[in-house]
Design a protein around this motif. Structure first.
Motif, short mmCIF file in Angstrom:
data_model
loop_
_atom_site.label_atom_id
_atom_site.label_comp_id
_atom_site.label_asym_id
_atom_site.label_seq_id
_atom_site.Cartn_x
_atom_site.Cartn_y
_atom_site.Cartn_z
N ALA A 61 0.51 1.24 -10.06
CA ALA A 61 -0.60 1.19 -9.09
C ALA A 61 -1.53 0.02 -9.39
O ALA A 61 -1.92 -0.72 -8.48
CB ALA A 61 -1.36 2.52 -9.10
N ARG A 89 0.83 -1.21 0.00
CA ARG A 89 0.00 0.00 0.00
C ARG A 89 0.86 1.26 0.00
O ARG A 89 0.52 2.26 -0.65
CB ARG A 89 -0.94 0.00 1.20
CG ARG A 89 -2.11 -0.94 1.05
CD ARG A 89 -3.15 -0.71 2.15
NE ARG A 89 -4.27 -1.61 1.94
CZ ARG A 89 -4.51 -2.70 2.67
NH1 ARG A 89 -3.73 -3.01 3.68
NH2 ARG A 89 -5.55 -3.46 2.40
N ALA A 90 1.97 1.22 0.73
CA ALA A 90 2.88 2.38 0.75
C ALA A 90 3.46 2.61 -0.65
O ALA A 90 3.57 3.77 -1.10
CB ALA A 90 3.98 2.17 1.78
N SER A 91 3.85 1.55 -1.32
CA SER A 91 4.36 1.69 -2.70
C SER A 91 3.26 2.17 -3.63
O SER A 91 3.51 2.99 -4.54
CB SER A 91 4.92 0.35 -3.20
OG SER A 91 6.07 -0.02 -2.48
N HIS A 92 2.04 1.71 -3.42
CA HIS A 92 0.91 2.14 -4.23
C HIS A 92 0.70 3.65 -4.08
O HIS A 92 0.43 4.35 -5.07
CB HIS A 92 -0.35 1.38 -3.81
CG HIS A 92 -1.53 1.62 -4.69
ND1 HIS A 92 -2.28 2.77 -4.62
CD2 HIS A 92 -2.08 0.86 -5.67
CE1 HIS A 92 -3.26 2.71 -5.51
NE2 HIS A 92 -3.16 1.55 -6.15
N LYS A 93 0.84 4.15 -2.87
CA LYS A 93 0.68 5.60 -2.64
C LYS A 93 1.73 6.38 -3.42
O LYS A 93 1.43 7.41 -4.02
CB LYS A 93 0.76 5.92 -1.15
CG LYS A 93 0.57 7.42 -0.90
CD LYS A 93 0.51 7.78 0.54
CE LYS A 93 0.34 9.25 0.81
NZ LYS A 93 0.47 10.19 -0.27
N ILE A 94 2.96 5.89 -3.41
CA ILE A 94 4.02 6.55 -4.18
C ILE A 94 3.67 6.53 -5.66
O ILE A 94 3.83 7.54 -6.37
CB ILE A 94 5.39 5.90 -3.91
CG1 ILE A 94 5.79 6.05 -2.44
CG2 ILE A 94 6.47 6.50 -4.82
CD1 ILE A 94 6.98 5.19 -2.02
N GLU A 98 -2.28 -3.27 -6.96
CA GLU A 98 -3.62 -3.56 -6.44
C GLU A 98 -3.91 -5.05 -6.45
O GLU A 98 -4.47 -5.59 -5.50
CB GLU A 98 -4.67 -2.79 -7.23
CG GLU A 98 -4.63 -1.30 -6.92
CD GLU A 98 -5.39 -0.44 -7.91
OE1 GLU A 98 -6.04 -0.98 -8.84
OE2 GLU A 98 -5.33 0.80 -7.77
N ASP A 111 0.70 6.41 -6.97
CA ASP A 111 -0.37 7.39 -7.16
C ASP A 111 0.18 8.81 -7.19
O ASP A 111 -0.23 9.63 -8.02
CB ASP A 111 -1.41 7.27 -6.04
CG ASP A 111 -2.35 6.10 -6.21
OD1 ASP A 111 -2.39 5.49 -7.31
OD2 ASP A 111 -3.05 5.77 -5.23
N ASP A 112 1.12 9.09 -6.29
CA ASP A 112 1.70 10.43 -6.19
C ASP A 112 2.42 10.86 -7.46
O ASP A 112 2.48 12.04 -7.78
CB ASP A 112 2.65 10.54 -5.00
CG ASP A 112 1.94 10.48 -3.66
OD1 ASP A 112 0.69 10.61 -3.62
OD2 ASP A 112 2.63 10.29 -2.63
#
Length: 170
Positions: free
Chosen positions: A145, A130-135, A149, A137-138
């Protein structure tokens, strides 16, 4: 003219319309995941090989299935790092330096403890995904992303199966 060490990173660079610093940060995060997946694969196979007790067959097969799923994720994540234009894991030593999954070198482990340990490792992996997903997304990297998922769902499923299996151990 021979290629120097200094020139090598530019030879691996892949052009992208995504922000360079964001891609670098995301690549670092993905490389940690590659290390985690390698370490979790080995830990899962370790427990698969050393499982014992009355539920041996069920747990042995469950862990083999999970190990296969874990192993299948490594290459797509590493290739994503390369698509972003950065190098990925080079060696077992690098995996050891980057992994957040805790090794277990014990000769014997109680089957319940194995299941709980893997359950916790998969939950921690889910947080890291999830932390990598946020990056991703950013930096507007929808491809990374989207990939993550699927892997988040798989890690949650593994943790769920391990949780349910651990409730049956007597």
């Amino acid at each position: 003219m021979p290629i120097t060490t200094k020139d090598q990173p530019t030879l691996l660079h892949t052009p992208s319309d995504l922000d360079e610093q964001g891609r670098a940060k995301l690549s670092d995060s993905l490389n940690l995941l590659v290390a985690d997946y390698f370490a979790l694969y080995i830990k899962t196979k370790n427990y698969h090989w050393h499982m014992s007790g009355r539920h041996f067959r069920d747990y042995h097969l469950l862990l083999d299935e999970q190990a296969g799923q874990i192993f299948e994720v490594i290459d797509p994540i590493a290739e994503r790092v390369r698509k972003l234009g950065f190098p990925t894991i080079h060696s077992v030593g690098e995996i050891g330096r980057k992994q957040r999954v805790k090794d277990n070198d014990d000769i014997y482990e109680n089957p319940l403890d194995m299941l709980i340990d893997l359950q916790n490792e998969n939950r921690e992996l889910t947080k890291n995904l999830r932390a990598s997903h946020k990056i991703a997304d950013d930096v507007n990297d929808v491809a990374t992303a989207s990939l993550l998922e699927v892997y988040i769902d798989e890690a949650e499923r593994r943790a769920w199966f391990l949780f349910e299996a651990s409730r049956d151990v007597n």
